[in-house]
Write a protein that holds these residues in place. Structure first.
Motif, PDB file in Angstrom:
ATOM      1  N   SER A  32      -7.219  -0.602  -3.953  1.00 39.08           N
ATOM      2  CA  SER A  32      -6.944  -0.680  -2.518  1.00 39.08           C
ATOM      3  C   SER A  32      -5.945   0.387  -2.088  1.00 39.08           C
ATOM      4  O   SER A  32      -6.149   1.087  -1.085  1.00 39.08           O
ATOM      5  N   LEU A  33      -4.861   0.540  -2.854  1.00 36.60           N
ATOM      6  CA  LEU A  33      -3.877   1.570  -2.525  1.00 36.60           C
ATOM      7  C   LEU A  33      -4.457   2.972  -2.675  1.00 36.60           C
ATOM      8  O   LEU A  33      -4.119   3.878  -1.895  1.00 36.60           O
ATOM      9  N   PHE A  34      -5.333   3.169  -3.655  1.00 35.29           N
ATOM     10  CA  PHE A  34      -5.985   4.474  -3.813  1.00 35.29           C
ATOM     11  C   PHE A  34      -6.836   4.817  -2.590  1.00 35.29           C
ATOM     12  O   PHE A  34      -6.787   5.940  -2.077  1.00 35.29           O
ATOM     13  N   ILE A  35      -7.622   3.851  -2.111  1.00 37.46           N
ATOM     14  CA  ILE A  35      -8.458   4.090  -0.929  1.00 37.46           C
ATOM     15  C   ILE A  35      -7.595   4.357   0.292  1.00 37.46           C
ATOM     16  O   ILE A  35      -7.891   5.236   1.120  1.00 37.46           O
ATOM     17  N   ILE A  36      -6.505   3.621   0.417  1.00 31.24           N
ATOM     18  CA  ILE A  36      -5.612   3.832   1.563  1.00 31.24           C
ATOM     19  C   ILE A  36      -5.011   5.228   1.523  1.00 31.24           C
ATOM     20  O   ILE A  36      -4.916   5.918   2.551  1.00 31.24           O
ATOM     21  N   LEU A  37      -4.616   5.697   0.339  1.00 33.78           N
ATOM     22  CA  LEU A  37      -4.049   7.041   0.217  1.00 33.78           C
ATOM     23  C   LEU A  37      -5.078   8.114   0.543  1.00 33.78           C
ATOM     24  O   LEU A  37      -4.767   9.109   1.216  1.00 33.78           O
ATOM     25  N   VAL A  38      -6.315   7.926   0.101  1.00 35.68           N
ATOM     26  CA  VAL A  38      -7.363   8.920   0.395  1.00 35.68           C
ATOM     27  C   VAL A  38      -7.632   8.990   1.896  1.00 35.68           C
ATOM     28  O   VAL A  38      -7.692  10.084   2.482  1.00 35.68           O
ATOM     29  N   LEU A  39      -7.787   7.844   2.524  1.00 37.23           N
ATOM     30  CA  LEU A  39      -8.048   7.834   3.967  1.00 37.23           C
ATOM     31  C   LEU A  39      -6.845   8.345   4.749  1.00 37.23           C
ATOM     32  O   LEU A  39      -7.000   9.014   5.773  1.00 37.23           O
ATOM     33  N   SER A  40      -5.641   8.058   4.263  1.00 30.30           N
ATOM     34  CA  SER A  40      -4.455   8.566   4.935  1.00 30.30           C
ATOM     35  C   SER A  40      -4.341  10.081   4.787  1.00 30.30           C
ATOM     36  O   SER A  40      -3.882  10.771   5.702  1.00 30.30           O
ATOM     37  N   PHE A  41      -4.760  10.615   3.634  1.00 31.28           N
ATOM     38  CA  PHE A  41      -4.741  12.066   3.451  1.00 31.28           C
ATOM     39  C   PHE A  41      -5.710  12.750   4.406  1.00 31.28           C
ATOM     40  O   PHE A  41      -5.415  13.829   4.952  1.00 31.28           O
ATOM     41  N   GLY A  59       2.175  18.960   5.552  1.00 31.14           N
ATOM     42  CA  GLY A  59       1.328  19.489   6.615  1.00 31.14           C
ATOM     43  C   GLY A  59       1.037  18.424   7.646  1.00 31.14           C
ATOM     44  O   GLY A  59       1.891  17.621   8.004  1.00 31.14           O
ATOM     45  N   ASN A  60      -0.184  18.441   8.129  1.00 31.77           N
ATOM     46  CA  ASN A  60      -0.579  17.409   9.092  1.00 31.77           C
ATOM     47  C   ASN A  60      -1.443  16.335   8.454  1.00 31.77           C
ATOM     48  O   ASN A  60      -2.228  15.674   9.127  1.00 31.77           O
ATOM     49  N   HIS A  61      -1.350  16.189   7.119  1.00 32.58           N
ATOM     50  CA  HIS A  61      -2.084  15.143   6.416  1.00 32.58           C
ATOM     51  C   HIS A  61      -1.269  13.850   6.390  1.00 32.58           C
ATOM     52  O   HIS A  61      -0.164  13.768   6.903  1.00 32.58           O
ATOM     53  N   PHE A  62      -1.873  12.831   5.758  1.00 28.47           N
ATOM     54  CA  PHE A  62      -1.251  11.517   5.560  1.00 28.47           C
ATOM     55  C   PHE A  62      -0.813  10.903   6.895  1.00 28.47           C
ATOM     56  O   PHE A  62       0.346  10.547   7.107  1.00 28.47           O
ATOM     57  N   GLY A  63      -1.790  10.819   7.804  1.00 32.09           N
ATOM     58  CA  GLY A  63      -1.540  10.122   9.056  1.00 32.09           C
ATOM     59  C   GLY A  63      -1.642   8.617   8.867  1.00 32.09           C
ATOM     60  O   GLY A  63      -2.099   8.115   7.832  1.00 32.09           O
ATOM     61  N   ILE A  64      -1.205   7.896   9.856  1.00 31.53           N
ATOM     62  CA  ILE A  64      -1.237   6.426   9.801  1.00 31.53           C
ATOM     63  C   ILE A  64      -2.659   5.960  10.109  1.00 31.53           C
ATOM     64  O   ILE A  64      -3.258   6.354  11.115  1.00 31.53           O
ATOM     65  N   ILE A  65      -3.195   5.127   9.243  1.00 28.31           N
ATOM     66  CA  ILE A  65      -4.525   4.560   9.457  1.00 28.31           C
ATOM     67  C   ILE A  65      -4.366   3.106   9.893  1.00 28.31           C
ATOM     68  O   ILE A  65      -3.443   2.413   9.481  1.00 28.31           O
ATOM     69  N   ILE A  66      -5.279   2.677  10.727  1.00 28.15           N
ATOM     70  CA  ILE A  66      -5.243   1.311  11.246  1.00 28.15           C
ATOM     71  C   ILE A  66      -6.493   0.581  10.772  1.00 28.15           C
ATOM     72  O   ILE A  66      -7.564   1.177  10.651  1.00 28.15           O
ATOM     73  N   PRO A  67      -6.370  -0.710  10.456  1.00 28.42           N
ATOM     74  CA  PRO A  67      -7.571  -1.458  10.054  1.00 28.42           C
ATOM     75  C   PRO A  67      -8.552  -1.612  11.193  1.00 28.42           C
ATOM     76  O   PRO A  67      -9.751  -1.370  11.025  1.00 28.42           O
ATOM     77  N   LEU A  68      -8.085  -1.995  12.362  1.00 28.78           N
ATOM     78  CA  LEU A  68      -8.914  -2.070  13.554  1.00 28.78           C
ATOM     79  C   LEU A  68      -8.012  -2.220  14.768  1.00 28.78           C
ATOM     80  O   LEU A  68      -6.864  -2.669  14.650  1.00 28.78           O
ATOM     81  N   ASP A  69      -8.542  -1.816  15.897  1.00 33.10           N
ATOM     82  CA  ASP A  69      -7.842  -1.975  17.157  1.00 33.10           C
ATOM     83  C   ASP A  69      -8.043  -3.416  17.627  1.00 33.10           C
ATOM     84  O   ASP A  69      -9.164  -3.816  17.969  1.00 33.10           O
TER      85      ASP A  69
END
Length: 621
Positions: A32-41, A59-69
């Motif tokens: 789960s943490l691996f997937i979160i890091l990839v999507l955040s990258f 850089g401009n990588h590792f933005g905040i990802i949201i599960p859903l609005d």
């Protein structure tokens, strides 16, 4: 003699699965943490870091990802609902407070449950993040792989120990098939996302448009409001008139759909757990009943406790039968509440959009902003908890009503006491009818003799003006003593009706069960009102349409400005550098706004004084 069900329980009593689902929950945090890091990258940050910032190297990588609005998501609603449904078993595990990863004092159990909730949310975070990610090709692969892992582990756990110790055969399947169904749906959804994104990547299909700021149903709602002459409505069917009418101008947000799906699955699991507990209690009562039979046989049915024992046995048998019979009515009642809450949500949102707040208590016309923001986070969890506890309370109330019917009507007939039962029922009915008749007689006398005649023929009732005052005072005096006794019965009936309605409507979070003026003490209703206001302020179709017009107009003006200076990039002259183009645009801006010249910094750059002098000269001309 050992029955087949008993052999199954004995067999599964020693069954130990090689997969511990609680331990797997802990280990699932790694992928789960691996997937979160990839999507955040992959997620880009909107604001770039400055050179002096410690995160500048990212850089401009590792933005905040949201599960859903939780407010503005109206697409993939059923996919999010199935993702919520996949968490049902873990939610019920938390609800039963079976999650004890740490040994802490009793006062710190709330922190343990908080940690458990965070762990469950983190382990299921990839389901939601992969559904809402913009990078669908990568997220579909990651989401499919993660869903396949959960699906395979769950199937392996079921196949090793399919039976249980309470219900018997296929008990494990009975508990896990909703989660398997949701995981299978997610597998199909991620596979569809992968095929579609792959076709777009290969150029075989045009990419779909980004999430629109203004949804289609919101635009339809605004068009409906602006329509001068309303269209002639078609004749509604019985289902549309009495039960539910679909509205193309209104869509439920993903939060409501996910809450309803998860509440339905949790209600099913709670009912199954309750039935398992009932089976265990029934077996214990059967053993106790066998001991009572042995005692009666030992005393040759002549003991002094024999009548009491027979009544206890009859009570146990009646209670077991009534409890089983009322499972389905209680379950269907709570299911109907789930759909009714959705209908009330739509009705209340429409009223708020129209500016109508009369259906709300006066103290909720202007709720606290902070409380409303917290309410949007509380609502989903509290709604599920209210439904589960409401089912148990409704089941108890219905069982008590069933016991009253059995002891009041059925058992007297079985024991050949039907005539006595009818005699008592008739006397009770006659007594209640007499009391109600006397109350109605008071109203008729007051209408006939103590009110003045109607002032007009169109009046529906007489005016509130006394007539025959002397007779009225004697009427009040002699009925004063009788109404004291009548008030005792009215008070008891008020208490009984309040208890029944309060217990019956305990699962309805959209309706308060408190008296007028005490609605603020109902925390569930306060969460409902706060959630309504947050959705009203952020998803109001008129407000969203207005913002959409502003954004569209701003984009059009920017496009016109870009076209205005298009010749700077398309001229036949040698290519102009970006610095020169920027200074040219700055020159035109300052010429059109001479007052800005004096506000420029003295250290604006090389040649700033000469540039300012040129601007002053141009402004004079």
């Amino acid at each position: 003699m050992l029955s087949t069900n008993g052999r199954t329980r004995q067999l599964n009593g020693t069954c130990a699965s090689s997969v511990d689902m609680e331990l797997f929950l802990h280990y699932s945090l790694i992928p789960s943490l691996f997937i979160i890091l990839v999507l955040s990258f992959l997620q880009r940050r909107e604001q770039h870091r400055q050179r002096g910032d410690t995160c500048y190297l990212l850089g401009n990588h590792f933005g905040i990802i949201i599960p859903l609005d939780f407010m503005g998501t109206f697409r993939n609603r059923w996919s999010y609902g199935m993702a919520f449904g996949a968490t049902a078993n873990k939610v019920m595990f938390l609800f039963s407070e079976g999650y004890q990863p740490l040994q802490v004092p009793q006062w710190a159990q709330a922190f343990v449950l908080l940690i458990g909730g965070i762990e469950v949310g983190l382990s299921h975070f990839p389901f939601f993040a992969c559904l809402s990610s913009e990078f669908q090709l990568v997220s579909s692969i990651l989401g499919f792989s993660y869903s396949l892992i959960w699906f395979a582990v769950t199937v392996h756990h079921i196949t090793q120990c399919p039976h249980g110790q309470f219900v018997g055969r296929y008990e494990t399947i009975m508990f896990y098939w909703p989660s398997l169904l949701c995981l299978a749906f997610l597998l199909g959804r991620f596979l569809h996302m992968f095929v579609k994104s792959l076709r777009v990547y290969l150029g075989w299909e045009l990419p779909t448009e980004e999430k629109p700021f203004l949804e289609v149903h919101q635009a339809k709602h605004v068009k409906k409001l602006l329509r001068k002459s309303p269209r002639q409505e078609k004749k509604k069917s019985w289902f549309q008139t009495r039960i539910y009418e679909w509205d193309p101008c209104f869509h439920f947000p993903s939060r409501m759909i996910g809450t309803t799906v998860l509440a339905f699955i949790c209600l099913y699991l709670f009912t199954a757990i309750e039935f398992c507990v009932f089976v265990y209690v029934r077996d214990e009562l059967d053993l106790f009943e066998g001991e009572l039979e042995s005692y009666i046989t030992s005393v040759n049915q002549t003991g002094t406790l024999t009548p009491v024992i027979l009544q206890v046995k009859e009570l146990m048998n009646v209670t077991k039968g009534v409890w089983v019979v009322t499972i389905l009515p209680a379950f269907l009642t709570c299911v109907s509440y789930l759909f009714h809450i959705l209908a009330c949500y739509r009705k209340h949102m429409r009223r708020l959009w129209a500016g109508d707040k009369h259906f709300l208590p006066l103290k909720f016309h202007h709720p606290s902003s902070s409380e409303s923001v917290v309410a949007i986070a509380r609502y989903s969890g509290w709604q599920i908890a209210y439904i589960l506890w409401g089912y148990l309370i409704i089941h108890v109330v219905q069982s008590l009503c069933g016991l009253a019917i059995m002891y009041g009507l059925v058992l007297p007939i079985i024991h050949n006491q039907g005539l006595e039962m009818l005699r008592g029922l008739g006397i009770g009915t006659l007594t209640i009818s007499t009391v109600l008749g006397l109350m109605m007689l008071q109203v008729w006398i007051a209408t006939r003799f103590f009110l003045q005649p109607k002032m007009g023929t169109a009046d529906t009732q007489k005016p509130l003006a006394l007539n025959n005052r002397k007779a009225f005072h004697n009427f009040n005096y002699f009925l004063f003593f009788y109404n004291v006794l009548l008030g005792l019965g009215a008070c008891l009936s008020r208490l009984l009706i309040s208890c029944i309605l309060g217990a019956w409507l305990i699962a309805r979070i959209d309706r308060t069960i408190m008296q007028s003026g005490y609605e603020g003490a109902d925390m569930g209703y306060s969460a409902w009102i706060g959630m309504l206001y947050v959705d009203h302020y952020h998803t109001n179709p008129v407000l969203v349409s207005f913002c959409h017009i502003l954004i569209t107009g701003h984009r059009e003006r920017r496009l016109q400005r870009a076209i205005k200076y298009w010749y700077l990039n398309q001229s036949a002259c040698p290519r102009v550098s970006a610095r020169s183009r920027t200074r040219w645009l700055l020159l035109q801006t300052l010429i059109n706004n001479p007052r800005l010249v004096t506000l420029r910094k003295s250290t604006a750059g090389y040649g700033s004084q000469e540039f300012t002098q040129i601007l002053l000269t141009c402004s004079e001309h």
